[in-house]
Design a protein around this motif. Structure first.
Motif, short mmCIF file in Angstrom:
data_model
loop_
_atom_site.label_atom_id
_atom_site.label_comp_id
_atom_site.label_asym_id
_atom_site.label_seq_id
_atom_site.Cartn_x
_atom_site.Cartn_y
_atom_site.Cartn_z
N LYS A 1 67.22 2.39 17.69
CA LYS A 1 68.51 2.72 18.62
C LYS A 1 68.22 2.11 19.62
O LYS A 1 67.65 1.66 20.27
CB LYS A 1 68.41 4.36 18.51
CG LYS A 1 69.11 4.94 17.44
CD LYS A 1 68.75 6.45 17.50
CE LYS A 1 69.50 6.95 18.82
NZ LYS A 1 69.25 8.45 19.04
N VAL B 1 68.06 2.37 23.22
CA VAL B 1 67.60 3.30 24.32
C VAL B 1 67.20 2.27 25.53
O VAL B 1 66.82 1.07 25.52
CB VAL B 1 66.64 3.98 23.60
CG1 VAL B 1 66.80 4.83 22.70
CG2 VAL B 1 65.00 3.17 23.23
N VAL C 1 69.78 7.79 35.28
CA VAL C 1 69.29 7.10 34.13
C VAL C 1 67.76 7.03 33.96
O VAL C 1 67.03 6.75 34.80
CB VAL C 1 69.65 5.59 34.17
CG1 VAL C 1 69.18 4.79 32.97
CG2 VAL C 1 71.30 5.43 34.48
N ARG C 2 67.35 7.55 32.62
CA ARG C 2 65.79 7.82 32.39
C ARG C 2 65.52 6.63 31.25
O ARG C 2 66.07 6.48 30.50
CB ARG C 2 65.49 9.00 32.25
CG ARG C 2 65.78 10.13 33.12
CD ARG C 2 64.59 10.02 34.31
NE ARG C 2 64.99 11.14 35.46
CZ ARG C 2 65.70 10.61 36.60
NH1 ARG C 2 65.99 9.43 36.42
NH2 ARG C 2 65.96 11.39 37.34
N GLN D 1 66.34 7.23 27.37
CA GLN D 1 67.77 7.72 26.87
C GLN D 1 68.47 6.81 26.11
O GLN D 1 68.05 5.65 25.98
CB GLN D 1 68.61 7.79 28.29
CG GLN D 1 68.69 9.02 29.00
CD GLN D 1 69.19 9.02 30.27
OE1 GLN D 1 69.26 7.81 31.00
NE2 GLN D 1 69.55 10.08 31.10
N SER D 2 69.61 7.51 25.36
CA SER D 2 70.22 6.31 24.48
C SER D 2 71.31 5.68 25.45
O SER D 2 71.46 6.32 26.75
CB SER D 2 70.98 7.15 23.50
OG SER D 2 71.92 7.65 24.03
N ALA E 1 74.16 5.16 25.31
CA ALA E 1 75.65 5.89 25.42
C ALA E 1 75.45 6.92 26.47
O ALA E 1 76.12 7.31 27.37
CB ALA E 1 76.04 6.51 24.00
N ALA E 2 74.21 7.74 26.51
CA ALA E 2 74.10 8.80 27.35
C ALA E 2 73.81 8.02 28.96
O ALA E 2 74.42 8.53 29.99
CB ALA E 2 72.90 9.47 27.19
N ALA E 3 73.20 6.86 28.95
CA ALA E 3 73.18 6.35 30.23
C ALA E 3 74.48 5.80 30.89
O ALA E 3 74.89 5.84 32.14
CB ALA E 3 72.27 5.16 30.15
N ARG E 4 75.36 5.38 29.98
CA ARG E 4 76.52 4.83 30.18
C ARG E 4 77.31 5.81 30.81
O ARG E 4 78.48 5.76 31.87
CB ARG E 4 77.39 4.09 28.99
CG ARG E 4 76.98 2.70 29.16
CD ARG E 4 77.97 1.63 29.76
NE ARG E 4 77.31 0.53 29.86
CZ ARG E 4 77.10 -0.70 28.86
NH1 ARG E 4 77.31 -0.45 27.75
NH2 ARG E 4 76.67 -1.78 29.48
N ALA E 5 77.26 7.03 30.17
CA ALA E 5 78.11 8.22 30.87
C ALA E 5 77.70 8.51 31.99
O ALA E 5 78.54 9.00 32.76
CB ALA E 5 77.76 9.41 29.55
N LEU E 6 76.54 8.60 32.52
CA LEU E 6 75.74 9.08 33.73
C LEU E 6 76.29 8.04 34.65
O LEU E 6 76.61 8.47 35.88
CB LEU E 6 74.25 9.02 33.53
CG LEU E 6 73.85 10.32 33.04
CD1 LEU E 6 72.02 10.35 32.74
CD2 LEU E 6 73.88 11.59 33.74
#
Lengths: 469, 209
Positions: free
Chosen positions: A35, A37, A50-51, A54-55, A57-62
């Motif tokens: 995936k 990540v 951002v960690r 993380q995926s 998508a999650a990072a882009r959202a943050l």
């Protein structure tokens, strides 16, 4: 022995973002995981949440402004080797510790560099000028230096006893042991390295394995470990690919500076120079623009190489935007600083020709500086031209004048005396510039020796073409 | 030669042809062999003075004025030292240059107007990376000549200026001034001024006789 360990925590970032300056929140993608990540985030991205792990998508959202690039293992190795090349000027034994550390033996060259503080200062100046953040530690044991570089930046311990005392106080989590061993030891109630240094060896081996025990021995210098010494390569080739197409020479200057500096680092390590290299711009659809850069004598100074490459780049016309830039130097000759007589003072400003050449060009323009070139043509006006002189050949000509007039002109008064001739020159029928002339060496009334001709077969209409000055 | 009546010992020792190891006085003229034996024998130091300005005044093109300097320039290029032609009046002709032994890779030509030419010459001389800088500067004034002489000293290069013979009467800071003239179908080289040369009235060289 004093092993200095340099760790470059930002190496993966520098390698992945080499072609463009790193700015704003950025992160690296793990390209091993299936995936998409996050493998690493810079401080600005970490601030936004951002960690690692993380995926995407999650990072882009943050953090919508996040710039993402995949990790480039090959580029990281190259960058580490380049740093090794630079460090090679301080030590004959530099060893790569992938993924992002270097070890160098500094003890032998401490006297040369006036002790550790001066050496450390030079490392600091050089590396920060190149934009690399790093941590450093030096101890007599390579493994201990590696551990301290991560935990105690700037620490220098010359005495083995001191190293062992400091190691003893180190929490197990920072000891460099495999994670599983650390967990096993911590669950048994051990907290610091000191706790396990005195455990009976067979029992310890049973719990953390032979590798773990060997690592503890290496930390304390009980066993020596042979580190492979890095060797400078014999040529240089580096390529930088861009995220987007770069149009014009201006945006190419940043990657160009990186490439020339990297070349200069290798040259410093080899104690060599470079006399010619090729910059290649890669465009869409596999088109390339090669830009050869040649120097009068081998050079190795980073700024000089950059300025030369930059002038050449700015003078060339680029047919299309560039996608990648490559620098290739096939041959790295010996660098000989200009030889001077021991008793002879440095002449004048001590400039070398390329510097003077550039100074003159800057004021007079490129067209004002020329070199004279021989051309294999029988017609006098084509036998000499402006260009880059090649290998000399002695024409089987008769005597030729040192001065040639720009245009032959009618000669008044007529020659006072013929000294030699005629020499019939008849050529050029193939390109419409044909001529049939009888050349004579003549003396004028004033005693000048001139090169003059008559149209073939005539005895009148003297034309002056040169002076035997 | 009756020009020097009874030379004192000091005068004799002052001759640039005499080198004294013990004295603090170093040989005053270091020179570049001209390639013309009879000329070398008569010039102080045995050739074109190095780190100094030489002036060659000539009446007309084609008297052999370039032949005079060519052997020294060719020798410099063969030693891979650069020779710069500044504002030459005609095209330097490659076949003849090669025949004279010039390594064209070390010969450069600069096109420039009078002020730019003087500036270029000065830069080249001062840089310390040129063996000889030869200029054809017709209207150069005393001050600029003086600057060139100083630049040649600082860069330890050989500076040569070609000018019209009309300037023979004028004052000049050059270390060596030669005049190339023609009479009786031969070319004569006279010395107008030379640092460290015992005066002589005879022409230094007779060429193309």
């Amino acid at each position: 022995m004093l092993w200095a360990c340099l760790r470059f925590p930002g190496l993966a970032f520098s390698a992945a973002f080499a072609a463009s300056p790193e700015a704003g929140p950025s992160a690296l993608l793990d390209n091993k995981a299936r995936k998409r990540v996050i493998a690493m985030a810079n401080p600005e991205a970490a601030e936004a949440g951002v960690r690692r792990g993380q995926s995407l998508a999650a990072a882009r959202a943050l953090c919508p402004a996040l710039r993402v690039r995949p990790r480039d293992a090959a580029a990281e190795t190259r960058l580490l080797a380049e740093l090794a090349a630079w460090c090679y000027q301080f030590s004959a034994h530099v060893s790569l510790v992938p993924p992002y550390a270097l070890l160098m033996e500094a003890g032998a060259s401490l006297r040369l560099f006036d002790g550790w503080p001066v050496l450390a200062q030079r490392l600091k100046e050089g590396l920060s000028a190149q934009g690399h953040a790093y941590t450093i530690a030096a101890t007599p044991f390579a493994a201990a230096s590696w551990v301290f570089a991560a935990t105690a930046d700037g620490m220098v311990i010359a005495q083995p006893e001191g190293v062992i005392r400091m190691l003893g106080a180190l929490p197990l989590a920072l000891s460099g042991l495999p994670r599983s061993s650390i967990q096993a030891l911590e669950s048994m109630g051990f907290r610091h390295l000191n706790d396990i240094f005195h455990l009976p060896r067979p029992e310890l081996t049973r719990r953390i394995g032979r590798e773990g025990v060997e690592w503890l021995d290496r930390l304390r210098g009980h066993t020596s470990h042979i580190l492979p010494a890095w060797q400078p390569p014999a040529d240089f080739e580096q390529r930088m690919e861009f995220d987007s197409e770069l149009d014009g020479s201006e945006p190419l200057l940043f990657p160009l500076r990186r490439l020339t500096r990297s070349l200069a680092n290798l040259l410093a390590a080899r104690d060599g120079g470079v006399q010619r290299f090729v910059l290649t711009l890669e465009h869409a659809r596999g088109e390339v623009t090669p830009i050869p850069v040649a120097m009068a004598a081998p050079q190795r100074d980073a700024d000089r190489l950059f300025e030369l490459a930059r002038t050449r780049l700015e003078n060339s016309t680029l047919p299309a935007p560039a996608r990648a830039l490559r620098l290739h130097a096939a041959h790295l000759p010996m660098f000989r600083p200009t030889a001077r007589d021991l008793f002879e003072p440095i002449r004048g400003e001590g400039l070398d020709w390329p510097t003077l050449d550039e100074r003159l060009r800057a004021r007079l323009g490129d067209a004002a500086l020329k070199q004279i070139m021989q051309v294999a043509d029988h017609r006098p006006e084509y036998a000499s031209g402006y260009g880059t002189p090649g290998a000399p050949f002695l024409p089987d000509h008769k005597r030729r004048p040192l001065w040639l007039l720009k245009q032959p002109c009618p000669m008044h008064p007529h020659p006072a005396q013929l000294l030699a001739g005629p020499e019939r020159i008849e050529s050029g029928w193939w390109d419409g510039q044909d001529m049939r002339r009888d050349y004579y060496i003549v003396r004028t009334v004033q005693g000048q020796h001139a090169w003059a001709y008559l149209p073939a077969g005539t005895l009148d209409g003297w034309m002056l073409h040169g002076w035997f000055a | 030669m009756n020009a020097i009546a009874t030379p004192t010992l000091a005068q004799v020792l002052d001759h640039p042809g005499i080198w004294r190891r013990s004295a603090e006085r170093q040989p005053r003229v270091r020179a570049l062999a001209t390639g013309w034996e009879s000329l070398d024998a008569k010039l102080p130091g045995g050739g074109w003075p190095q780190g100094a300005l030489s002036e060659i005044l000539y009446e007309n093109d084609g008297l052999g004025e370039l032949d005079l300097v060519m052997p020294a320039l060719a020798a410099l290029t063969q030693e891979h030292r650069r020779v710069i032609f500044v504002a030459p009046p005609h095209l330097p002709y490659a076949p003849a240059l090669v025949a004279a032994g010039v390594d064209l890779r070390f010969l450069h030509e600069i096109h420039a107007g009078t002020t730019e030419a003087a500036w270029s010459m000065e830069q080249c001389l001062r840089s310390g990376c040129c063996g000889a800088v030869v200029g054809w500067l017709w209207d150069i004034d005393y001050r600029s000549l003086r600057r060139l002489q100083l630049a040649a000293e600082s860069g330890d290069a050989c500076a040569m200026i070609f000018r019209s013979a009309e300037h023979a009467a004028h004052n000049s800071p050059a270390a060596l001034r030669l005049k190339v003239s023609n009479s009786d179908e031969a070319t004569y080289v006279d010395v107008l001024k030379s640092r460290g040369l015992l005066t002589t009235t005879a022409p230094l060289l007779r060429m193309r006789a």
